[in-house]
Design an enzyme around this catalytic site. Structure first.
Site, PDB file in Angstrom:
ATOM      1  N   ILE A  68       0.831  -1.196   0.000  1.00  0.00           N
ATOM      2  CA  ILE A  68       0.000   0.000   0.000  1.00  0.00           C
ATOM      3  C   ILE A  68       0.866   1.246   0.000  1.00  0.00           C
ATOM      4  O   ILE A  68       1.848   1.332   0.742  1.00  0.00           O
ATOM      5  CB  ILE A  68      -0.907   0.016   1.248  1.00  0.00           C
ATOM      6  CG1 ILE A  68      -1.828  -1.199   1.204  1.00  0.00           C
ATOM      7  CG2 ILE A  68      -1.699   1.310   1.349  1.00  0.00           C
ATOM      8  CD1 ILE A  68      -2.500  -1.501   2.487  1.00  0.00           C
ATOM      9  N   CYS A  69       0.493   2.202  -0.820  1.00  0.00           N
ATOM     10  CA  CYS A  69       1.156   3.505  -0.854  1.00  0.00           C
ATOM     11  C   CYS A  69       0.224   4.508  -0.174  1.00  0.00           C
ATOM     12  O   CYS A  69      -0.732   4.986  -0.767  1.00  0.00           O
ATOM     13  CB  CYS A  69       1.445   3.922  -2.300  1.00  0.00           C
ATOM     14  SG  CYS A  69       2.276   5.510  -2.412  1.00  0.00           S
ATOM     15  N   LEU A  70       0.498   4.754   1.085  1.00  0.00           N
ATOM     16  CA  LEU A  70      -0.258   5.717   1.878  1.00  0.00           C
ATOM     17  C   LEU A  70       0.765   6.431   2.752  1.00  0.00           C
ATOM     18  O   LEU A  70       1.431   5.796   3.580  1.00  0.00           O
ATOM     19  CB  LEU A  70      -1.309   5.000   2.726  1.00  0.00           C
ATOM     20  CG  LEU A  70      -2.214   5.851   3.600  1.00  0.00           C
ATOM     21  CD1 LEU A  70      -3.045   6.817   2.758  1.00  0.00           C
ATOM     22  CD2 LEU A  70      -3.119   4.964   4.438  1.00  0.00           C
TER      23      LEU A  70
END
Length: 185
Positions: free
Chosen positions: A115-117
């Site tokens: 996840i890219c957060l």
């Protein structure tokens, strides 16, 4: 509704033979992480977005839980997406580890679950990464927002999905719906 915080306090009293909140047994140590989690899980239970549901496979291990997100708008509206969240012993100095368990066509979530957060980054150049002042509530709200206002095609993790959206938004929508049909029902 069972609140995990109250259950843990009750169980602690049973184990030590003391009522919750009484004098502590010096041989019974609770990690700083676990003390933070008791408070944060109670807050999380009271403040979950309506599109999210948290579950704890082992109610004695608050540091490992699952989150289901069912967006009520946008490209991902008809799906339910499952995340696994592990809170490391060094929490709250380091962020929880989060992985998407549902295969998805999303610019900020790899098909393998990464996840890219920004708030999950331990270090970030722009200052929006993890900080000890953040909580599990921030993580849950951030994951929920990945399907609406934090959906970011300009800084993708899944470059193919972002480029697909740029080329043909309708075909992108169709592919998202196909993934939902096969993986997120």
């Amino acid at each position: 509704m069972l609140t995990l915080a109250s259950k843990l306090k009750r169980d602690e009293g049973v184990k030590t033979g003391r009522p919750p909140g009484g004098p502590s047994d010096s041989s019974h140590r609770v990690s700083i992480r676990d003390r933070l989690l008791i408070k944060e899980v109670a807050e999380l239970e009271a403040n979950l977005p309506s599109t999210c549901k948290a579950s704890f496979p082992d109610e004695n291990k608050l540091h490992h839980f699952q989150l289901a997100v069912s967006p009520d708008e946008g490209y991902y509206q008809s799906g339910t997406f499952h995340f696994e969240i592990d809170v490391p012993e060094a929490y709250n100095m380091v962020p929880p580890k989060v992985k998407c368990q549902t295969r998805i066509w999303h610019p900020n979530i790899a098909e393998t679950g990464e996840i890219c957060l920004s708030l999950l980054r331990e270090h970030s150049i722009d200052g929006t990464g993890w900080a000890p002042t953040r909580t599990l509530k921030d993580v849950v709200w951030g994951l929920n927002s990945l399907f609406t206002d934090l959906l970011n095609f300009d800084d993708p993790l899944n470059i193919d999905a972002a480029e697909h959206h740029l080329r043909d938004k309708e075909d992108f929508r169709n592919k998202v719906q196909d993934y939902i049909k096969h993986y997120a029902r």
